[in-house]
Design an enzyme around this catalytic site. Structure first.
Site, PDB file in Angstrom:
ATOM      1  N   THR A 136       7.672  -4.427   7.967  1.00 16.30           N
ATOM      2  CA  THR A 136       6.617  -3.489   7.560  1.00 16.30           C
ATOM      3  C   THR A 136       7.111  -2.369   6.659  1.00 16.30           C
ATOM      4  O   THR A 136       8.278  -1.945   6.758  1.00 16.30           O
ATOM      5  CB  THR A 136       5.988  -2.860   8.833  1.00 16.30           C
ATOM      6  OG1 THR A 136       5.257  -1.688   8.477  1.00 16.30           O
ATOM      7  CG2 THR A 136       7.033  -2.452   9.864  1.00 16.30           C
ATOM      8  N   GLU A 138       6.402   0.536   7.156  1.00 23.44           N
ATOM      9  CA  GLU A 138       6.730   1.664   8.050  1.00 23.44           C
ATOM     10  C   GLU A 138       8.238   1.851   8.174  1.00 23.44           C
ATOM     11  O   GLU A 138       8.703   2.910   8.602  1.00 23.44           O
ATOM     12  CB  GLU A 138       6.128   1.434   9.436  1.00 23.44           C
ATOM     13  CG  GLU A 138       4.654   1.776   9.536  1.00 23.44           C
ATOM     14  CD  GLU A 138       4.371   3.273   9.458  1.00 23.44           C
ATOM     15  OE1 GLU A 138       4.992   4.035  10.203  1.00 23.44           O
ATOM     16  OE2 GLU A 138       3.547   3.671   8.623  1.00 23.44           O
ATOM     17  N   TYR A 160       7.206   2.766  16.605  1.00 22.53           N
ATOM     18  CA  TYR A 160       6.869   1.457  16.014  1.00 22.53           C
ATOM     19  C   TYR A 160       7.858   1.114  14.900  1.00 22.53           C
ATOM     20  O   TYR A 160       8.445   0.033  14.881  1.00 22.53           O
ATOM     21  CB  TYR A 160       5.428   1.508  15.466  1.00 22.53           C
ATOM     22  CG  TYR A 160       5.047   0.330  14.596  1.00 22.53           C
ATOM     23  CD1 TYR A 160       4.686  -0.891  15.156  1.00 22.53           C
ATOM     24  CD2 TYR A 160       5.027   0.443  13.193  1.00 22.53           C
ATOM     25  CE1 TYR A 160       4.320  -1.971  14.349  1.00 22.53           C
ATOM     26  CE2 TYR A 160       4.666  -0.627  12.388  1.00 22.53           C
ATOM     27  CZ  TYR A 160       4.311  -1.828  12.965  1.00 22.53           C
ATOM     28  OH  TYR A 160       3.960  -2.893  12.174  1.00 22.53           O
ATOM     29  N   LYS A 164      10.577  -1.881  14.837  1.00 22.85           N
ATOM     30  CA  LYS A 164      10.502  -2.906  13.785  1.00 22.85           C
ATOM     31  C   LYS A 164      11.796  -2.976  12.969  1.00 22.85           C
ATOM     32  O   LYS A 164      12.107  -3.990  12.361  1.00 22.85           O
ATOM     33  CB  LYS A 164       9.310  -2.622  12.860  1.00 22.85           C
ATOM     34  CG  LYS A 164       7.958  -3.083  13.453  1.00 22.85           C
ATOM     35  CD  LYS A 164       7.735  -4.571  13.220  1.00 22.85           C
ATOM     36  CE  LYS A 164       6.352  -5.020  13.638  1.00 22.85           C
ATOM     37  NZ  LYS A 164       6.126  -6.447  13.428  1.00 22.85           N
TER      38      LYS A 164
HETATM   39  P1  NAP Z   1      -2.895  -7.065  14.951  1.00 24.41           P
HETATM   40  O1  NAP Z   1      -4.255  -7.357  14.407  1.00 24.41           O
HETATM   41  O2  NAP Z   1      -2.693  -5.856  15.794  1.00 24.41           O
HETATM   42  O3  NAP Z   1      -2.435  -8.356  15.780  1.00 24.41           O
HETATM   43  C1  NAP Z   1      -1.315  -8.335  16.616  1.00 24.41           C
HETATM   44  C2  NAP Z   1      -1.248  -9.670  17.338  1.00 24.41           C
HETATM   45  O4  NAP Z   1      -0.098  -9.660  18.206  1.00 24.41           O
HETATM   46  C3  NAP Z   1      -2.457  -9.970  18.229  1.00 24.41           C
HETATM   47  O5  NAP Z   1      -2.719 -11.340  18.175  1.00 24.41           O
HETATM   48  C4  NAP Z   1      -1.943  -9.603  19.605  1.00 24.41           C
HETATM   49  O6  NAP Z   1      -2.608 -10.264  20.667  1.00 24.41           O
HETATM   50  C5  NAP Z   1      -0.513 -10.106  19.491  1.00 24.41           C
HETATM   51  N1  NAP Z   1       0.391  -9.552  20.491  1.00 24.41           N
HETATM   52  C6  NAP Z   1       0.573  -8.247  20.822  1.00 24.41           C
HETATM   53  N2  NAP Z   1       1.505  -8.148  21.785  1.00 24.41           N
HETATM   54  C7  NAP Z   1       1.911  -9.409  22.069  1.00 24.41           C
HETATM   55  C8  NAP Z   1       2.847  -9.958  22.988  1.00 24.41           C
HETATM   56  N3  NAP Z   1       3.557  -9.193  23.788  1.00 24.41           N
HETATM   57  N4  NAP Z   1       3.017 -11.308  22.996  1.00 24.41           N
HETATM   58  C9  NAP Z   1       2.295 -12.108  22.194  1.00 24.41           C
HETATM   59  N5  NAP Z   1       1.371 -11.637  21.318  1.00 24.41           N
HETATM   60  C10 NAP Z   1       1.197 -10.308  21.256  1.00 24.41           C
HETATM   61  O7  NAP Z   1      -1.818  -6.988  13.773  1.00 24.41           O
HETATM   62  P2  NAP Z   1      -1.924  -7.508  12.259  1.00 24.41           P
HETATM   63  O8  NAP Z   1      -2.484  -6.417  11.424  1.00 24.41           O
HETATM   64  O9  NAP Z   1      -2.515  -8.849  12.236  1.00 24.41           O
HETATM   65  O10 NAP Z   1      -0.367  -7.574  11.877  1.00 24.41           O
HETATM   66  C11 NAP Z   1       0.400  -8.752  12.104  1.00 24.41           C
HETATM   67  C12 NAP Z   1       1.880  -8.402  12.113  1.00 24.41           C
HETATM   68  O11 NAP Z   1       2.253  -7.823  10.871  1.00 24.41           O
HETATM   69  C13 NAP Z   1       2.292  -7.391  13.182  1.00 24.41           C
HETATM   70  O12 NAP Z   1       3.597  -7.724  13.589  1.00 24.41           O
HETATM   71  C14 NAP Z   1       2.313  -6.071  12.423  1.00 24.41           C
HETATM   72  O13 NAP Z   1       3.209  -5.162  13.053  1.00 24.41           O
HETATM   73  C15 NAP Z   1       2.809  -6.522  11.072  1.00 24.41           C
HETATM   74  N6  NAP Z   1       2.381  -5.739   9.924  1.00 24.41           N
HETATM   75  C16 NAP Z   1       1.050  -5.482   9.717  1.00 24.41           C
HETATM   76  C17 NAP Z   1       0.664  -4.783   8.586  1.00 24.41           C
HETATM   77  C18 NAP Z   1      -0.788  -4.485   8.291  1.00 24.41           C
HETATM   78  O14 NAP Z   1      -1.055  -3.641   7.441  1.00 24.41           O
HETATM   79  N7  NAP Z   1      -1.730  -5.182   8.912  1.00 24.41           N
HETATM   80  C19 NAP Z   1       1.639  -4.368   7.660  1.00 24.41           C
HETATM   81  C20 NAP Z   1       2.971  -4.667   7.903  1.00 24.41           C
HETATM   82  C21 NAP Z   1       3.338  -5.372   9.026  1.00 24.41           C
HETATM   83  P3  NAP Z   1      -3.990  -9.677  21.330  1.00 24.41           P
HETATM   84  O15 NAP Z   1      -5.101 -10.122  20.396  1.00 24.41           O
HETATM   85  O16 NAP Z   1      -4.009 -10.335  22.649  1.00 24.41           O
HETATM   86  O17 NAP Z   1      -3.834  -8.185  21.370  1.00 24.41           O
HETATM   87  O1  G4F Z   2      -4.583   2.730   9.466  1.00 25.51           O
HETATM   88  P1  G4F Z   2      -3.402   3.355  10.086  1.00 25.51           P
HETATM   89  O2  G4F Z   2      -3.419   3.548  11.566  1.00 25.51           O
HETATM   90  O3  G4F Z   2      -2.155   2.501   9.616  1.00 25.51           O
HETATM   91  P2  G4F Z   2      -0.582   2.805   9.516  1.00 25.51           P
HETATM   92  O4  G4F Z   2      -0.170   3.876  10.440  1.00 25.51           O
HETATM   93  O5  G4F Z   2      -0.267   2.994   8.075  1.00 25.51           O
HETATM   94  O6  G4F Z   2       0.030   1.435  10.058  1.00 25.51           O
HETATM   95  C1  G4F Z   2      -0.463   0.182   9.617  1.00 25.51           C
HETATM   96  O7  G4F Z   2       0.243  -0.221   8.467  1.00 25.51           O
HETATM   97  C2  G4F Z   2       1.651  -0.474   8.672  1.00 25.51           C
HETATM   98  C3  G4F Z   2       2.232  -0.880   7.317  1.00 25.51           C
HETATM   99  O8  G4F Z   2       2.577   0.265   6.597  1.00 25.51           O
HETATM  100  C4  G4F Z   2       1.789  -1.576   9.698  1.00 25.51           C
HETATM  101  F1  G4F Z   2       3.107  -1.863   9.872  1.00 25.51           F
HETATM  102  C5  G4F Z   2       1.161  -1.130  11.006  1.00 25.51           C
HETATM  103  O9  G4F Z   2       1.254  -2.210  11.947  1.00 25.51           O
HETATM  104  C6  G4F Z   2      -0.301  -0.820  10.766  1.00 25.51           C
HETATM  105  O10 G4F Z   2      -0.973  -2.003  10.436  1.00 25.51           O
HETATM  106  O11 G4F Z   2      -3.152   4.785   9.423  1.00 25.51           O
HETATM  107  C7  G4F Z   2      -3.031   4.953   8.024  1.00 25.51           C
HETATM  108  C8  G4F Z   2      -2.971   6.439   7.700  1.00 25.51           C
HETATM  109  C9  G4F Z   2      -1.955   7.232   8.534  1.00 25.51           C
HETATM  110  O12 G4F Z   2      -1.260   8.125   7.712  1.00 25.51           O
HETATM  111  C10 G4F Z   2      -2.811   8.017   9.522  1.00 25.51           C
HETATM  112  O13 G4F Z   2      -2.249   9.249   9.934  1.00 25.51           O
HETATM  113  O14 G4F Z   2      -4.247   7.011   8.007  1.00 25.51           O
HETATM  114  C11 G4F Z   2      -4.055   8.229   8.679  1.00 25.51           C
HETATM  115  N1  G4F Z   2      -5.250   8.520   9.495  1.00 25.51           N
HETATM  116  C12 G4F Z   2      -6.065   9.596   9.292  1.00 25.51           C
HETATM  117  N2  G4F Z   2      -7.029   9.606  10.221  1.00 25.51           N
HETATM  118  C13 G4F Z   2      -5.697   7.830  10.547  1.00 25.51           C
HETATM  119  C14 G4F Z   2      -6.821   8.518  11.018  1.00 25.51           C
HETATM  120  N3  G4F Z   2      -5.249   6.695  11.141  1.00 25.51           N
HETATM  121  C15 G4F Z   2      -5.955   6.207  12.199  1.00 25.51           C
HETATM  122  N4  G4F Z   2      -5.547   5.055  12.777  1.00 25.51           N
HETATM  123  N5  G4F Z   2      -7.052   6.873  12.704  1.00 25.51           N
HETATM  124  C16 G4F Z   2      -7.515   8.028  12.143  1.00 25.51           C
HETATM  125  O15 G4F Z   2      -8.515   8.608  12.607  1.00 25.51           O
END
Ligand code: NAP
Ligand code: G4F
Length: 359
Positions: A136, A138, A160, A164
């Site tokens: 990520t 992050e 987190y 990671k």
């Molecule tokens: P998400 O919607 O939160 O999905 C996370 C998945 O992991 C869900 O299927 C969840 O199951 C499963 N999970 C959580 N804990 C687990 C465990 N202990 N054992 C098995 N499964 C488990 O996340 P996403 O946005 O699809 O992201 C996918 C991956 O990419 C994650 O690793 C995240 O950290 C990484 N990532 C995401 C972003 C982003 O912007 N979306 C960016 C960079 C990296 P449940 O449905 O049962 O909760």
């Molecule tokens: O949508 P966020 O919670 O995503 P964040 O923290 O960037 O993390 C996501 O992206 C990562 C990749 O860079 C992944 F690795 C991670 O698993 C996840 O998918 O927050 C985005 C931004 C932050 O700066 C937060 O402080 O939005 C700001 N924010 C402002 N108000 C908020 C809020 N975030 C959330 N969740 N809720 C608020 O009310």
């Protein structure tokens, strides 16, 4: 026929990736957690009836109960499937929640990754099985360089990000120690109509849709100045696959190369519902006003601030563009917001008025 195991298959990315791989002709195995409430909506309810039937009635799609923190369970499942590819997407993926649950986040995001790599090694599958680790942006946290690329030093800012970083390095370490095809996709934020409802983009598109339809009064947010490089999740899962098809095991940054503030996301989302926002005040007193009615519809609530914030993220996708031939801007920022708002406007049509929003 190639076999793939996808952990986190019920999540945003897992559901898109499962569809993508089935379309490519793979036999897809997904890991799902046992839960007291139903957790397969993304594999069902969020899809059209046609898409859901195609996915759930596909004889090449299999679900296995499991948890990445359970090494025995993961090892048994991998030994039974003997997959050609593993996509480790399972994670406690919410940054703010990781401050509340740092130990659990460590178990899932760090030890969970090790459990998968170790299973592949113990089962002597290192030559057969390629492993993709969901790393990520992050990891860059308090950014040391703008934009961030594969060589930019890491500086994580949350439990987190710290968990990671272990996932990143243990993947690289298994690659170097055991000659495994184990690689990291360093993905910047990617969103969609399937995004979890407490991530900022989805929280905004849902609230804007509810406010436009008179089902919610206000949207409370944290840091409006935060800058993110937001792409479309459906485009990003293609890149996960491309990274595993590459001739050499290498790590890649996946990003659009464009960043926007949370405030801009709010403006665009409301605009697509027909509401124009005017901002007044500063800091925690800043308010978003409906230009036509004068009503305050967006406010800042410090409870959404984080103990340490990642102020800005901007990725440089040059390597993935050049070596993988991936197009980072297939879906523009404005198109992404529009896709999400249109889906949420349809979703909330049949909803009751929201009683309380905890998050
Ligand atoms: P998400 O919607 O939160 O999905 C996370 C998945 O992991 C869900 O299927 C969840 O199951 C499963 N999970 C959580 N804990 C687990 C465990 N202990 N054992 C098995 N499964 C488990 O996340 P996403 O946005 O699809 O992201 C996918 C991956 O990419 C994650 O690793 C995240 O950290 C990484 N990532 C995401 C972003 C982003 O912007 N979306 C960016 C960079 C990296 P449940 O449905 O049962 O909760
Ligand atoms: O949508 P966020 O919670 O995503 P964040 O923290 O960037 O993390 C996501 O992206 C990562 C990749 O860079 C992944 F690795 C991670 O698993 C996840 O998918 O927050 C985005 C931004 C932050 O700066 C937060 O402080 O939005 C700001 N924010 C402002 N108000 C908020 C809020 N975030 C959330 N969740 N809720 C608020 O009310």
């Amino acid at each position: 026929m190639k076999k793939a195991l996808v952990t986190g298959v019920t999540g945003q990315d897992g559901s898109y990736l499962a569809e993508f791989l089935l379309d490519k002709g793979y036999e897809v195995h997904g890991l799902i957690r046992r839960s007291s409430s139903y957790n397969q909506e993304r594999l069902e309810d969020l899809l059209t009836e046609e898409e859901a039937n195609a996915l759930l009635n596909n004889s090449n799609f299999h679900l296995h109960y499991g948890d990445v923190t359970d090494a025995l369970n993961v090892t048994r499942i991998i030994s039974e499937i003997k997959p050609d590819e593993i996509y480790n997407l399972a994670a406690q993926s919410h940054v703010r929640v990781s401050f509340d649950m740092p130990g659990y986040t460590l178990d899932v995001d760090a030890k969970g990754t090790l459990n998968i790599l170790e299973a592949v090694r113990i089962l002597s599958l290192t030559e057969k099985t390629r492993v993709y680790q969901a790393s990520t942006s992050e990891l860059y946290g308090k950014v040391q360089e703008v934009p961030q690329k594969e060589t930019t030093p890491f500086y994580p800012r949350s439990p987190y990000g710290v968990a990671k970083i272990y996932g990143f390095w243990i993947t690289k370490n298994y690659r170097e120690s055991y000659n495994m095809f184990a690689v990291n996709g360093i993905l910047f934020n990617h969103e969609s109509e399937r995004r979890g409802e407490t991530f900022v983009t989805r929280k905004i598109t849902l609230a804007a849709s509810r406010i436009a339809q008179g089902k919610q009064e206000k949207l409370f947010l944290g840091n409006l100045n935060s800058l993110r490089d937001w792409g479309y999740a459906k485009d990003y899962v293609e890149c996960m696959w491309l990274i595993l098809q590459h001739d050499k095991p290498e790590d890649f940054v996946i990003a659009t190369g464009e960043m926007h503030t949370v405030r801009e996301f709010v403006e665009f989302a409301f605009k697509h519902t027909g509401i124009h926002i005017e901002w007044q005040g500063d800091g925690i007193d800043e308010k978003g006003i409906n230009k036509e009615t004068g009503e305050v519809i967006v406010e800042v609530d410090p409870k959404f601030f984080r103990p340490a914030e990642v102020e800005q993220l901007l990725g440089d996708p040059t390597k993935s563009k050049t070596l993988l031939g991936w197009n980072p801007t297939k879906t523009s920022f404005e198109q992404l917001v529009q896709i999400m708002v249109e889906a949420d406007m349809r979703k909330v049509e049949n909803e009751e008025k929201v009683k309380v929003m905890f998050d």
